[in-house]
Enzyme design. Sequence first.
Site, PDB file in Angstrom:
ATOM      1  CG  HIS A 138      24.776  19.037  33.006  1.00 47.82           C
ATOM      2  ND1 HIS A 138      26.115  19.355  33.076  1.00 47.82           N
ATOM      3  CD2 HIS A 138      24.469  19.050  31.693  1.00 47.82           C
ATOM      4  CE1 HIS A 138      26.597  19.543  31.866  1.00 47.82           C
ATOM      5  NE2 HIS A 138      25.611  19.373  31.005  1.00 47.82           N
ATOM      6  CB  THR A 179      29.878  16.801  26.419  1.00 52.21           C
ATOM      7  OG1 THR A 179      30.953  17.492  27.063  1.00 52.21           O
ATOM      8  CG2 THR A 179      29.574  15.532  27.187  1.00 52.21           C
ATOM      9  NE  ARG A 225      26.436  16.393  29.805  1.00 48.65           N
ATOM     10  CZ  ARG A 225      26.389  15.592  28.753  1.00 48.65           C
ATOM     11  NH1 ARG A 225      26.670  14.309  28.901  1.00 48.65           N
ATOM     12  NH2 ARG A 225      26.057  16.055  27.562  1.00 48.65           N
ATOM     13  CD  GLU A 242      24.010  19.983  25.031  1.00 49.36           C
ATOM     14  OE1 GLU A 242      22.959  20.374  24.469  1.00 49.36           O
ATOM     15  OE2 GLU A 242      24.695  20.716  25.766  1.00 49.36           O
ATOM     16  CG  HIS A 268      21.886  17.923  28.641  1.00 50.26           C
ATOM     17  ND1 HIS A 268      23.026  17.363  29.183  1.00 50.26           N
ATOM     18  CD2 HIS A 268      20.903  16.999  28.796  1.00 50.26           C
ATOM     19  CE1 HIS A 268      22.744  16.151  29.643  1.00 50.26           C
ATOM     20  NE2 HIS A 268      21.469  15.918  29.425  1.00 50.26           N
ATOM     21  N   GLY A 269      22.452  22.302  28.159  1.00 52.41           N
ATOM     22  CA  GLY A 269      22.476  23.656  27.622  1.00 52.41           C
ATOM     23  C   GLY A 269      21.610  23.862  26.405  1.00 52.41           C
TER      24      GLY A 269
END
Length: 248
Positions: free
Chosen positions: A9, A21, A60, A87, A182-183
Amino acid sequence: MKKIVLIRHGESIWNKENRFTGWTDVDLTPHGVSEAIEAGELLRHEGFRFEKAFTSYLKRANKTLNVILDKMDLDYIPVAKSWRLNEKHYGNLQGLNKAETAAKYGDEQVLIWRRSYNIPPEPMPRTDPSSAAGDPRYADVPKAYLPDTESLEDCIKRTMPYWEEVIFPSLICYDQVIVAAHGNSLRGIIKHLKNISDQDIINLNLPTAVPYVFEFDDELNMVKDYLLGDPEEIKKRMEAVANQGKRQ
């Protein structure tokens, strides 16, 4: 040629504020929206035409995907959402400033919490108002599956079944799909695709809103992978991610 594009994102409000987060549902910043617009325009310019999209339950990632599809005039394609693409859960760290946490516990400890393979932060109590256990969006998820904290290994264990059973098999029906997530959920997928070791995965920093393209032949063997965009800008975004967990 079959293609799957993975994209983290765009910049979120807590990315900008340098906070952990995890599963907290924060929105994109205006810059994050601009990053998503740029990604959508780049993908359209490069001739991508997605037929199916996947994303998490967090806004997000949802908004990043929506902006990309809008810029590609692909708002009509089917979108599947799964909590398994969320995430990594950061437990009691969620909401804390990363640099302040590094100043208190040290850069090395924060790097372990952020990037190590099998060491999770301290868990979040289920009585916490922000616990996923009380969030209505997860009402259909068995409580035993909902995390209170996660290592990357834990995140991979819940993400990979969705990849193996839903996302990857979709290439049988579709030539191009996109996954906006997400990461850490994406790091797990990339670790699997590129056979990255548990030790080396700590050094993979995914930049925000940069398309990561994986190409497969008709037998679904991976042929090549590459980040799409200006190399210098990609490097800059990677460095920004790597520096988030360091004391100022």
